[in-house]
Design a protein around this motif. Structure first.
Motif, PDB file in Angstrom:
ATOM      1  N   LEU A   1       0.819  -1.217   0.000  1.00  0.00           N
ATOM      2  CA  LEU A   1       0.000   0.000   0.000  1.00  0.00           C
ATOM      3  C   LEU A   1       0.852   1.266   0.000  1.00  0.00           C
ATOM      4  N   GLY A   2       2.171   1.096   0.077  1.00  0.00           N
ATOM      5  CA  GLY A   2       3.062   2.252   0.096  1.00  0.00           C
ATOM      6  C   GLY A   2       3.211   2.871   1.470  1.00  0.00           C
ATOM      7  N   LEU A   3       2.943   2.091   2.524  1.00  0.00           N
ATOM      8  CA  LEU A   3       3.044   2.587   3.900  1.00  0.00           C
ATOM      9  C   LEU A   3       4.313   2.049   4.543  1.00  0.00           C
ATOM     10  N   ASN A   4       5.073   2.938   5.161  1.00  0.00           N
ATOM     11  CA  ASN A   4       6.331   2.501   5.789  1.00  0.00           C
ATOM     12  C   ASN A   4       6.507   2.998   7.219  1.00  0.00           C
ATOM     13  N   GLN A   5       5.461   3.619   7.767  1.00  0.00           N
ATOM     14  CA  GLN A   5       5.536   4.095   9.149  1.00  0.00           C
ATOM     15  C   GLN A   5       4.512   3.356  10.003  1.00  0.00           C
ATOM     16  N   PRO A   6       4.955   2.380  10.810  1.00  0.00           N
ATOM     17  CA  PRO A   6       3.998   1.656  11.658  1.00  0.00           C
ATOM     18  C   PRO A   6       3.340   2.582  12.680  1.00  0.00           C
ATOM     19  N   ASN A   7       2.172   2.161  13.138  1.00  0.00           N
ATOM     20  CA  ASN A   7       1.412   2.872  14.165  1.00  0.00           C
ATOM     21  C   ASN A   7       1.050   4.299  13.748  1.00  0.00           C
ATOM     22  N   THR A   8       0.568   4.395  12.507  1.00  0.00           N
ATOM     23  CA  THR A   8       0.107   5.670  11.966  1.00  0.00           C
ATOM     24  C   THR A   8      -1.207   5.449  11.219  1.00  0.00           C
ATOM     25  N   PHE A   9      -1.871   6.553  10.922  1.00  0.00           N
ATOM     26  CA  PHE A   9      -3.082   6.540  10.098  1.00  0.00           C
ATOM     27  C   PHE A   9      -2.778   7.236   8.781  1.00  0.00           C
ATOM     28  N   SER A  10      -3.288   6.685   7.679  1.00  0.00           N
ATOM     29  CA  SER A  10      -3.040   7.269   6.361  1.00  0.00           C
ATOM     30  C   SER A  10      -4.346   7.478   5.607  1.00  0.00           C
ATOM     31  N   VAL A  11      -4.402   8.589   4.882  1.00  0.00           N
ATOM     32  CA  VAL A  11      -5.565   8.911   4.063  1.00  0.00           C
ATOM     33  C   VAL A  11      -5.302   8.436   2.637  1.00  0.00           C
ATOM     34  N   PHE A  12      -6.316   7.781   2.034  1.00  0.00           N
ATOM     35  CA  PHE A  12      -6.248   7.317   0.653  1.00  0.00           C
ATOM     36  C   PHE A  12      -7.372   7.952  -0.153  1.00  0.00           C
ATOM     37  N   ASN A  13      -7.083   8.332  -1.385  1.00  0.00           N
ATOM     38  CA  ASN A  13      -8.088   8.709  -2.363  1.00  0.00           C
ATOM     39  C   ASN A  13      -8.208   7.543  -3.335  1.00  0.00           C
ATOM     40  N   LYS A  14      -9.306   6.782  -3.207  1.00  0.00           N
ATOM     41  CA  LYS A  14      -9.391   5.486  -3.880  1.00  0.00           C
ATOM     42  C   LYS A  14      -8.183   4.653  -3.436  1.00  0.00           C
ATOM     43  N   LYS A  15      -7.371   4.173  -4.400  1.00  0.00           N
ATOM     44  CA  LYS A  15      -6.215   3.340  -4.034  1.00  0.00           C
ATOM     45  C   LYS A  15      -4.916   4.134  -3.980  1.00  0.00           C
ATOM     46  N   THR A  16      -5.021   5.467  -4.059  1.00  0.00           N
ATOM     47  CA  THR A  16      -3.837   6.323  -4.037  1.00  0.00           C
ATOM     48  C   THR A  16      -3.568   6.846  -2.631  1.00  0.00           C
ATOM     49  N   HIS A  17      -2.367   6.628  -2.137  1.00  0.00           N
ATOM     50  CA  HIS A  17      -1.965   7.115  -0.816  1.00  0.00           C
ATOM     51  C   HIS A  17      -1.775   8.630  -0.883  1.00  0.00           C
ATOM     52  N   VAL A  18      -2.566   9.370  -0.095  1.00  0.00           N
ATOM     53  CA  VAL A  18      -2.524  10.834  -0.112  1.00  0.00           C
ATOM     54  C   VAL A  18      -1.565  11.367   0.936  1.00  0.00           C
ATOM     55  N   LYS A  19      -1.712  10.900   2.169  1.00  0.00           N
ATOM     56  CA  LYS A  19      -0.890  11.454   3.254  1.00  0.00           C
ATOM     57  C   LYS A  19      -0.919  10.537   4.462  1.00  0.00           C
ATOM     58  N   THR A  20       0.217  10.442   5.136  1.00  0.00           N
ATOM     59  CA  THR A  20       0.284   9.768   6.432  1.00  0.00           C
ATOM     60  C   THR A  20       0.179  10.819   7.517  1.00  0.00           C
ATOM     61  N   LEU A  21      -0.787  10.672   8.394  1.00  0.00           N
ATOM     62  CA  LEU A  21      -1.036  11.657   9.438  1.00  0.00           C
ATOM     63  C   LEU A  21      -0.052  11.473  10.588  1.00  0.00           C
ATOM     64  N   SER A  22       0.245  12.565  11.289  1.00  0.00           N
ATOM     65  CA  SER A  22       1.202  12.500  12.392  1.00  0.00           C
ATOM     66  C   SER A  22       0.641  13.219  13.612  1.00  0.00           C
ATOM     67  N   GLU A  23       1.289  13.007  14.733  1.00  0.00           N
ATOM     68  CA  GLU A  23       0.926  13.672  15.995  1.00  0.00           C
ATOM     69  C   GLU A  23      -0.535  13.436  16.377  1.00  0.00           C
ATOM     70  N   ILE A  24      -0.981  12.196  16.212  1.00  0.00           N
ATOM     71  CA  ILE A  24      -2.337  11.841  16.627  1.00  0.00           C
ATOM     72  C   ILE A  24      -2.323  11.573  18.132  1.00  0.00           C
ATOM     73  N   ILE A  25      -3.126  12.336  18.860  1.00  0.00           N
ATOM     74  CA  ILE A  25      -3.145  12.216  20.315  1.00  0.00           C
ATOM     75  C   ILE A  25      -4.431  11.552  20.798  1.00  0.00           C
ATOM     76  N   ASP A  26      -5.548  11.975  20.227  1.00  0.00           N
ATOM     77  CA  ASP A  26      -6.831  11.470  20.685  1.00  0.00           C
ATOM     78  C   ASP A  26      -7.828  11.474  19.517  1.00  0.00           C
ATOM     79  N   GLU A  27      -9.064  11.106  19.819  1.00  0.00           N
ATOM     80  CA  GLU A  27     -10.102  11.012  18.792  1.00  0.00           C
ATOM     81  C   GLU A  27     -10.322  12.340  18.080  1.00  0.00           C
ATOM     82  N   ASP A  28     -10.415  13.436  18.837  1.00  0.00           N
ATOM     83  CA  ASP A  28     -10.682  14.741  18.231  1.00  0.00           C
ATOM     84  C   ASP A  28      -9.593  15.153  17.251  1.00  0.00           C
ATOM     85  N   SER A  29      -8.325  14.963  17.641  1.00  0.00           N
ATOM     86  CA  SER A  29      -7.230  15.369  16.752  1.00  0.00           C
ATOM     87  C   SER A  29      -7.192  14.520  15.497  1.00  0.00           C
TER      88      SER A  29
END
Length: 269
Positions: free
Chosen positions: A192-220
């Motif tokens: 899937l093109g992901l190389n950072q464990p324990n992260t969340f990533s946004v996809f547009n269809k099957k295209t990897h858009v961005k890996t999110l960082s600094e996730i602290i809680d549900e709201d963030s």
């Protein structure tokens, strides 16, 4: 005699076919059996309804179709249930319903109300996200199939015991318009093109858009996803209201315009 027997056998065949078609994929639940029925499944989808509600009567056939699709794809893991609030008033009062029909998912002590459109495919995708948000998918073909069904998806690449796994179902509950799924296999992540464990990533269809960082809680997490799947100035329509508005977004600035030209001028500002 042969004609009579043929006619008799044909009638039996037709009756059996009609009985087969009328078999419900849902379970009727009331106060007497709810605990027992919920204990049999990892996840339960509950439809609260009343006979006099026109919206309920129109939605129930579509709900049956959704439940049939759920049974086909996630057989044995999810129960679909009906709760008639005229005969189970005490049970419905416990859930503090605001109207009918109301759809909820229950998983153990966790409970979430569906706030998306009362459309079969949208409900199915939401239930599927709630399911695959807690159960690892080990097939890249299945993942690609799911990614293709929605414009935006979020993939959690998380260790099996990572605490952020609990955020997945909360995000899916809050954002009904996107797919959510979780993986832990590094080989699947690499495909899937992901190389950072324990992260969340946004996809547009099957295209990897961005890996999110600094996730602290549900709201963030919800706010980070929200900012990536919505344009800065979205065009409002009733069909898109559930994707534009979020409990996590506290303030909105609305611009009412009478021509495309005036809108473009305002966007530049």
């Amino acid at each position: 005699m042969n004609i009579f027997l043929l006619f008799f056998v044909s009638c039996i065949s037709i009756l059996k076919a009609e009985e087969s078609e009328s078999i419900s994929c849902t379970t009727n639940i009331d106060s007497s059996n709810i605990d027992n029925e919920l204990s049999k499944y990892q996840t339960s989808v509950l439809l609260f309804h009343v006979p006099w509600c026109g919206h309920c009567q129109r939605f129930k056939p579509e709900y049956e179709v959704v439940c049939e699709d759920i049974k086909k794809e996630m057989s044995g893991s999810i129960m679909c249930a009906n709760i008639d609030c005229t005969t189970s008033e005490d049970l419905c009062n416990q859930h503090k319903l605001k109207g009918y029909p109301t759809i909820k998912i229950m998983r153990g002590t966790y409970e979430c109300e569906y706030m998306g459109p009362r459309v079969g495919k949208d409900l199915f995708y939401w239930v599927r996200s709630m399911h695959y948000g807690t159960v690892d998918i080990t097939s890249i073909e299945k993942i690609n199939e799911i990614l293709d069904t929605s414009e935006y998806s979020v993939v959690g690449y998380l260790d099996v015991d990572h605490p952020h796994r609990n955020l997945g179902q909360a995000v899916t509950c809050a954002m009904t318009s996107l797919n959510y799924l979780v993986i832990s296999d590094p080989l699947i992540a690499e495909k899937l093109g992901l190389n950072q464990p324990n992260t969340f990533s946004v996809f547009n269809k099957k295209t990897h858009v961005k890996t999110l960082s600094e996730i602290i809680d549900e709201d963030s997490l919800v706010l980070d996803i929200f900012s990536h799947i919505n344009p800065l100035v979205p065009d409002y329509s009733p069909n898109l209201s559930h994707t534009i508005f979020s409990d996590q977004m506290k303030h909105y600035l609305a611009y009412i315009y009478d021509s495309p030209e005036s809108l473009e001028d305002q966007k530049e500002v």
